[in-house]
Design an enzyme around this catalytic site. Structure first.
Site: not given
Length: 376
Positions: A136, A280
């Site tokens: 990710c 993130h």
């Protein structure tokens, strides 16, 4: 004529986001979905999937074999158990997978088509049938910085990450929120008293954080009001597996490194879990191969993918647009804090944020399915 496509793991967190994105983009009009379940074979398919038959057994190799394309977000254990049996039974279909199990296999491509569509197309032409979503953090970073990498401007990069609870999974997100709630409860009477001393409140919070009864079975330590500077396995050399993925996966996505007969781009740094929910973030130090003016860098980044958004390097723009709260639920990958660093004109600082469940997980699979439908 629509293609039959097997869907496994569609009820989990990543799978649910994938199903919603497929509905948003009308992908189901292009396929005949066959829904599989690891626990509810024979049950009803989702109500929104008009005309879909009952749920199939996700461990039934004969049922899976009938499908030209399978998309799975069921996780690594499922892939490890089912995939070898399926190929061993002679299945030649296209396998599209969110799990990391096959990611670095020689016969698999990591998919991020806005960045590496030529790599994907070349793989399909030579008969590759395994297409896997990337880490990710790596995928979100490349979606923001594709303009620099694809113009071969990056000599090396250091990435310091600020990774959300969602990277661990749904139970990790629940645990974080539970911790926040319990910490609040522990000091609520003091918080409600304007005369209470903040140091007394702080001591109350710390005591609850250090209380062994605070739920922490998923993270192992408290994350609420805390951070964890280690993610994934210990490789035994001082590096975490999450940190190893940055260089290994970035180069594989871009078609660089020994396997491709070209030099790899060195990428390293530290990965840190923070108390954000599902985005993130990364602070990047980039050594450029040459001195490129900042306005040109901004233009290259903005042109790299249609989702990369340059955020002006001002306090006001940064705090409004370059945060997990601003980005969650969107496909935008803002890139900001762009400035030349004091080490020299070839050194660039940057900060980027991306939704871990969209470009970090579901969206590359959805787009790979579209590509595969023309090839299956």
């Amino acid at each position: 004529m629509t293609q039959a496509v097997g869907l496994v793991g569609w009820r989990g967190m990543v799978g649910s986001v994938l199903m919603q994105r497929m509905r948003d983009e009308n992908d189901f009009a292009l396929i005949e979905p066959v829904f599989f379940s690891t626990s509810n074979a024979g049950g009803a398919a989702p109500a929104w999937a008009e005309g879909a038959g009952s749920l199939q057994n996700a461990y039934d190799i004969d049922a899976l074999k009938k499908l030209p394309i399978i998309v799975t977000a069921q996780g690594g254990d499922y892939t490890s158990e089912v995939y070898p049996k399926l190929r061993g039974a002679g299945w030649q279909g296209i396998w599209i997978d969110a799990a990391s199990t096959l990611r670095m296999a020689d016969d698999a491509i990591i998919v991020l088509d806005p960045v590496n569509r030529p790599v994907i197309d070349a793989a399909l032409k030579r008969g590759v049938r395994n297409f896997v979503g990337g880490n990710c953090t790596v995928s979100c970073m490349l979606m923001g910085l594709a303009g620099l990498f694809n113009n071969d401007l990056v000599e090396w990069m250091s990435s310091m990450t600020y990774q959300a609870a969602s990277g661990g999974g749904a139970q990790h997100m629940r645990e974080l929120l539970t911790q926040f709630g319990l910490l609040n409860q522990a000091v609520k009477p003091l918080l409600d008293d304007p005369a209470a001393a903040i140091l007394d409140i702080d001591r109350g919070v710390l005591a609850r954080q250090q209380d062994p009864s605070l739920p922490q079975e998923h993270f192992g330590v408290p994350l609420g009001g805390n951070l964890i500077p280690w993610i994934d396995k210990d490789l035994g050399d001082g590096m975490s597996r999450e940190e190893w993925k940055a260089e290994a996966e970035t180069n594989k996505i871009l078609g660089r490194g020994a396997a491709f007969g070209t030099p790899a781009t060195p990428i390293d740094g530290l990965c840190v879990r923070i108390g954000a929910m599902r985005c993130h973030s990364q602070a990047l130090t980039i050594k450029l191969k040459r001195d490129v003016p900042l306005d040109e860098i901004e233009d290259l980044i903005a042109a790299g993918t249609q989702w990369a958004k340059v955020v002006p390097n001002t306090k006001e723009d940064t705090v409004k647009a370059l945060t997990p709260v601003a980005v969650t639920g969107t496909l935008d990958i803002p890139v900001g804090r762009l400035r030349k660093l004091s080490m020299g004109l070839q050194y660039l600082g940057a900060f980027t944020v991306g939704d871990q469940l969209l470009w970090g997980a579901a969206e590359p699979l959805r787009r790979m399915l579209r590509i595969a439908l023309a090839e299956a």
